[in-house]
Design a protein around this motif. Structure first.
Motif, mmCIF file in Angstrom:
data_model
loop_
_atom_site.group_PDB
_atom_site.id
_atom_site.type_symbol
_atom_site.label_atom_id
_atom_site.label_comp_id
_atom_site.label_asym_id
_atom_site.label_seq_id
_atom_site.Cartn_x
_atom_site.Cartn_y
_atom_site.Cartn_z
ATOM 1 N N LEU A 194 28.685 34.427 51.867
ATOM 2 C CA LEU A 194 29.106 35.328 50.793
ATOM 3 C C LEU A 194 29.959 36.478 51.320
ATOM 4 O O LEU A 194 30.938 36.889 50.683
ATOM 5 C CB LEU A 194 27.886 35.888 50.055
ATOM 6 C CG LEU A 194 26.954 34.888 49.370
ATOM 7 C CD1 LEU A 194 25.857 35.639 48.612
ATOM 8 C CD2 LEU A 194 27.720 33.962 48.435
ATOM 9 N N LEU A 195 29.594 37.032 52.488
ATOM 10 C CA LEU A 195 30.289 38.217 52.987
ATOM 11 C C LEU A 195 31.775 37.967 53.232
ATOM 12 O O LEU A 195 32.614 38.827 52.961
ATOM 13 C CB LEU A 195 29.622 38.702 54.282
ATOM 14 C CG LEU A 195 28.281 39.425 54.118
ATOM 15 C CD1 LEU A 195 27.580 39.566 55.457
ATOM 16 C CD2 LEU A 195 28.469 40.796 53.474
ATOM 17 N N SER A 196 32.103 36.801 53.764
ATOM 18 C CA SER A 196 33.513 36.499 54.063
ATOM 19 C C SER A 196 34.230 35.803 52.914
ATOM 20 O O SER A 196 35.463 35.661 52.939
ATOM 21 C CB SER A 196 33.610 35.617 55.318
ATOM 22 O OG SER A 196 33.220 36.324 56.462
ATOM 23 N N ALA A 197 33.487 35.367 51.903
ATOM 24 C CA ALA A 197 34.041 34.516 50.850
ATOM 25 C C ALA A 197 35.239 35.102 50.104
ATOM 26 O O ALA A 197 36.147 34.352 49.715
ATOM 27 C CB ALA A 197 32.941 34.143 49.854
ATOM 28 N N ALA A 231 34.330 43.065 45.092
ATOM 29 C CA ALA A 231 34.230 41.610 44.972
ATOM 30 C C ALA A 231 33.565 41.227 43.659
ATOM 31 O O ALA A 231 32.691 41.943 43.146
ATOM 32 C CB ALA A 231 33.435 41.030 46.146
ATOM 33 N N GLN A 232 33.963 40.082 43.135
ATOM 34 C CA GLN A 232 33.338 39.534 41.935
ATOM 35 C C GLN A 232 32.344 38.464 42.377
ATOM 36 O O GLN A 232 32.722 37.465 42.985
ATOM 37 C CB GLN A 232 34.377 38.923 40.998
ATOM 38 C CG GLN A 232 33.770 38.367 39.699
ATOM 39 C CD GLN A 232 34.832 37.819 38.764
ATOM 40 O OE1 GLN A 232 35.959 38.318 38.714
ATOM 41 N NE2 GLN A 232 34.475 36.770 38.021
ATOM 42 N N PRO A 249 37.852 34.752 45.076
ATOM 43 C CA PRO A 249 38.737 35.295 46.113
ATOM 44 C C PRO A 249 39.427 36.565 45.635
ATOM 45 O O PRO A 249 39.737 36.717 44.452
ATOM 46 C CB PRO A 249 39.749 34.168 46.344
ATOM 47 C CG PRO A 249 39.705 33.330 45.109
ATOM 48 C CD PRO A 249 38.314 33.431 44.581
ATOM 49 N N GLY A 250 39.660 37.489 46.563
ATOM 50 C CA GLY A 250 40.320 38.740 46.207
ATOM 51 C C GLY A 250 40.251 39.737 47.338
ATOM 52 O O GLY A 250 39.510 39.562 48.312
ATOM 53 N N ALA A 251 41.006 40.814 47.204
ATOM 54 C CA ALA A 251 41.042 41.860 48.229
ATOM 55 C C ALA A 251 39.773 42.716 48.158
ATOM 56 O O ALA A 251 39.223 42.952 47.079
ATOM 57 C CB ALA A 251 42.276 42.733 48.032
ATOM 58 N N LEU A 252 39.321 43.183 49.319
ATOM 59 C CA LEU A 252 38.179 44.088 49.409
ATOM 60 C C LEU A 252 38.687 45.503 49.661
ATOM 61 O O LEU A 252 39.637 45.714 50.419
ATOM 62 C CB LEU A 252 37.240 43.660 50.539
ATOM 63 C CG LEU A 252 36.579 42.286 50.388
ATOM 64 C CD1 LEU A 252 35.713 41.980 51.593
ATOM 65 C CD2 LEU A 252 35.747 42.221 49.108
#
Length: 446
Positions: A194-197, A231-232, A249-252
């Motif tokens: 989840l952390l890198s997803a 994150a969603q 997927p998306g920017a953090l």
């Protein structure tokens, strides 16, 4: 290899001459610190981490990320809230993301968060990242992460072992998508993905296919921290399917985060109040948290204490009596060693359930607790998924720690009530609780 003298030295566990009365500043949470480091390293902009835990596990995580190209600048502010308290609470770390790259070699030590959270990060790097660690790290389960990453498109060389040492051949990106894993031996398998997803091309859908999932609060912590950086995440608790987590997927975002005290590391100090019939105040105890250690308020109250959240922090008071307990610790397994130590000093038997996965932690914690408490005169029996503890009059002796920080603090709890307990390798507490012997002595007024 020469033996570190600290590993063989015996530490005389202080015996309490009366009720403790102390305020203990507990260092920051390891679980929060290491998750925050990973998320900041994957962010699209720099971030700050204030009052992080500075211990072996967190320094290994920071060192590993630096090896992969992440900038981490450490500063100390004398005016920072809590400055001067143990574990670096006057510190701030600035994390500067950059292109993850290899070749690099990562030392995981025996840190589950490092060995499991960083292979997915390494899959996003440009070049090979080799992971190695302490001998015990070779025995800890890693198949769930390895198999899942391969299913998501990563190339990993582990010589078919399903464990360390291994090399992740990063390709600069990872496809991601749906994946099934059995995380019944460690919730960290889920958190790792989840952390890198958000950085995976398709995000991730993690479906747990095994039996009961241990340490669910740690997955909730991961989800909360992901959402806090933009994150969603869809979870079973938010109306999704049972045992399925989805990350888009998306920017953090870069964040300015102040780390909570490590509530699981508060355990020995609260236990001291319970065992001696005294009082301990832990400042900055959060009113809302996903940390598993918050469950101590309920468990230790049932075992004979009382607690109150005040403006000064958590005030925990012992009654002078310690009662046995029948409790399922499946979600909070890391609390088992300290609870077992208190249970060995109780006035009635205890049954600790739901923790068969502890056989795969820093050591086999169920076997270790049984052996060490029994060698001090106790009566502990292993069950299929936990321990049954019948209190007996204990005597002094050597309490071995198996390079496990929570075994060392469990031995210290016993030493409060039992004269002559000597802890082998108390220095192992530096894994998550720096300066433990000094904190312990300070609590006792030494």
């Amino acid at each position: 290899m020469p033996v570190n003298p600290a590993h063989t030295a015996l530490w005389p566990a202080p015996h309490a001459s009366g009720a403790v009365d102390a305020t203990v500043h507990v260092p920051g949470s390891k679980s929060v610190t290491n998750r925050a480091l990973v998320l900041a390293a994957l962010a699209s902009e720099p971030g700050w981490l204030r009052r992080p835990l500075r211990s072996r596990d967190t320094l290994l995580m920071a060192g590993a990320l630096r090896e992969m190209g992440v900038g981490i600048e450490e500063t100390v502010s004398s005016s920072s809230s809590g400055a001067g308290t143990p574990g670096g609470s006057g510190e701030a770390w600035r994390i500067i993301p950059s292109g993850l790259r290899g070749p690099a070699t990562v030392d995981v030590g025996n840190a589950g968060t490092v060995m499991r959270f960083l292979p997915p990060v390494a899959a996003l790097a440009d070049g090979p990242i080799r992971f190695d660690g302490d001998p015990r790290s070779y025995e800890r389960p890693l198949t769930g992460v390895i198999d899942a990453l391969r299913a998501l498109g990563a190339r990993i060389d582990d010589d078919g072992r399903g464990s360390l040492p291994l090399t992740v051949h990063g390709g600069g990106a990872l496809d991601g998508g749906p994946v099934e894993i059995d995380a019944s031996s460690s919730s960290q398998f889920v958190s790792a993905l989840l952390l890198s997803a958000p950085r995976f091309n398709q995000g991730v859908e993690v479906r747990h296919t095994g039996s009961s999932l241990p340490s669910l609060p740690h997955i909730r912590m991961t989800v909360d921290m992901l959402r806090a950086v933009g994150a969603q995440v869809d979870t079973p608790e938010s109306g999704g399917e049972p045992n399925v987590w989805r990350v888009t997927p998306g920017a953090l975002l870069g964040r300015d985060l102040t780390v909570e005290p490590d509530l699981s590391n508060a355990q020995p100090f609260l236990a001291a109040a319970l065992v001696t019939g005294g009082k301990v105040v832990v400042p900055d105890w959060p009113s809302r948290t996903t940390q598993p250690g918050d469950r101590l308020r309920e468990i230790f109250t049932e075992m004979g204490g009382a607690c109150e959240l005040t403006e000064h922090g958590l005030v925990f008071t012992g009654s002078g009596s310690v009662h046995g307990i029948d409790v399922d610790l499946g979600e909070v397994g890391e609390l088992t060693p300290g609870i077992a130590a208190v249970a060995a000093l109780a006035d009635s038997p205890s049954t600790l359930r739901g923790v068969s996965h502890l056989r795969l932690h820093e050591t086999d914690r169920l076997a270790a607790l049984t052996k060490e408490i029994n060698e001090l005169g106790g009566d502990v029996t292993e069950t299929a998924d936990g321990l049954h503890i019948r209190p007996r009059r204990l005597h002094g002796g050597i309490f071995h720690t198996y390079e496990d920080h929570r075994m060392a603090t469990a031995g210290a709890i016993l030493g409060l009530a039992v004269e002559g307990v000597q802890i082998e390798n108390v220095a192992t507490t530096a894994k998550t609780l720096p300066d433990f012997p000094d904190l312990w002595a300070g609590m006792l007024g030494a």
